[in-house]
Design an enzyme around this catalytic site. Structure first.
Site, PDB file in Angstrom:
ATOM      1  N   HIS A   1       1.031  -1.532   0.242  1.00  0.00           N
ATOM      2  CA  HIS A   1      -0.241  -0.347   0.101  1.00  0.00           C
ATOM      3  C   HIS A   1       1.083   1.045   0.137  1.00  0.00           C
ATOM      4  CE1 HIS A   1      -3.917   3.026   1.834  1.00  0.00           C
ATOM      5  NE2 HIS A   1      -2.003   3.693   2.433  1.00  0.00           N
ATOM      6  N   GLU A   2       1.955   1.107   0.397  1.00  0.00           N
ATOM      7  CA  GLU A   2       2.592   2.042   0.967  1.00  0.00           C
ATOM      8  C   GLU A   2       2.888   2.989   0.121  1.00  0.00           C
ATOM      9  OE1 GLU A   2       2.713   4.536   3.367  1.00  0.00           O
ATOM     10  OE2 GLU A   2       0.872   3.820   3.962  1.00  0.00           O
TER      11      GLU A   2
ATOM     12  N   GLU B   1      -6.160   7.057  -0.871  1.00  0.00           N
ATOM     13  CA  GLU B   1      -5.696   5.854   0.216  1.00  0.00           C
ATOM     14  C   GLU B   1      -6.796   4.781  -1.091  1.00  0.00           C
ATOM     15  OE1 GLU B   1      -4.802   5.431   3.006  1.00  0.00           O
ATOM     16  OE2 GLU B   1      -3.697   7.420   2.736  1.00  0.00           O
TER      17      GLU B   1
END
Length: 312
Positions: free
Chosen positions: A141-142, A216
């Site tokens: 994700h990051e 996000e």
């Protein structure tokens, strides 16, 4: 997954262009409504652009310093290096720098103006409560935040909010141009000042929050495609959410500046404050990820066993 992941970026280049256009349009509208002086407008535009350039160019250094994070070697954190090397290799990107922040509150973030200047940071707390599979989901994700150029998009959104807010405050204290006070358009000028000083900054902040929430969701989706394991990220978010409530992160100037980049909001968000949250509701993110997991044919549940934890 065969081959390298195609990083599509969710049209972030177009989003950035539209944000710039929107920022200038709103500023020009405020200026026209209030008869603002050109010199004052130029000053605040320069302030906003300078602030944006600085936050974008030095984003990695500022975020890392604000969390008092330290770099770790491969000897200190072999599992982290192995996971990050695998994921960055899948995406066909350079290996980012790896940091650990000395806080027990579970969280993680990535920063850097591009892939060559990227850094990922995990807190001690997140390494303590997540297993290796979940850490892999979080890092996927990051990394996608950097690969999707979210740092630039968020910097432009921040510039828009900063410039409009500064301009609104200046008009609130100094009012419109003198020509509005010398004719019958005083009421019109007063209305412009009201819109500029209250509604415009509020709207700019809401746009900034909406963009942050959208990225996000995008990073959840893209990171899950990078790892091939959306259920692992769902499980990680579930643990991080409860862990953040049990061990909240202290609200300092540094942690507040880095909060928007973290995988989960490290502070309590209740009531009206949810409107200005930089992160979408965790339960909605988990639901999306589990739907994605089902579509990919996975049967893993969110509350799966912890398994082996990452060593550092």
């Amino acid at each position: 997954m065969n081959g390298k992941l195609k990083v599509h970026g969710h049209f972030n280049g177009l989003k950035t262009t539209l944000l710039f256009a929107l920022m200038w349009a709103v500023i020009m509208l405020i200026w026209w409504l209030t008869g603002g002086r050109q010199g004052t407008l130029g000053i605040y535009i320069l302030i906003g652009l300078a602030t944006t350039f600085g936050s974008y160019w030095f984003s990695d250094k500022v975020a890392i310093a604000s969390m008092h994070a330290r770099p770790v070697s491969e000897q200190e954190a072999p599992d982290l290096y192995r996971i990050v090397r695998e994921l960055s290799g899948r995406a066909g990107k350079p290996m980012p720098r790896i940091y650990i922040a000395p806080t027990d509150s579970p969280n993680a973030f990535a920063t850097g103006r591009n892939e060559r200047h990227a850094a990922v940071c995990c807190t001690q707390g997140i390494l303590r409560i997540l297993n290796e599979r979940e850490i892999r989901g979080v890092l996927g994700h990051e990394l996608m935040h950097v690969y999707n150029h979210d740092i630039l998009t968020s910097a432009v959104a921040s510039a828009m909010a900063t410039v409009i807010t500064y301009l609104g405050y200046s008009l609130m204290y100094f009012g419109g141009d003198s020509r509005d006070r010398d004719n019958d358009s005083g009421v019109f000028g007063l209305l412009g000042v009201l819109i500029s000083s209250i509604l415009a900054p509020l709207g700019a902040s809401l746009i900034q929050m909406a963009i942050s929430r959208t990225r996000e969701y995008d990073a959840d989706e893209d990171g899950s495609r990078l790892t091939g394991d959306p259920a692992a990220l769902a499980s990680a978010l579930n643990k991080i959410s409860y862990g953040s409530q049990a061990v909240p992160m202290p609200q300092t100037a540094g942690t507040q500046s880095a909060a928007a980049m973290m995988i989960e909001n490290p502070f309590s968000v209740k009531g009206f404050s949810r409107l200005f949250s930089t992160h979408p509701p965790t339960d909605e993110r988990i639901a999306r990820l589990m739907q994605m997991s089902q579509e990919m044919g996975q049967q893993t549940q969110v509350n799966s066993g912890r398994g082996a934890q990452v060593e550092y």
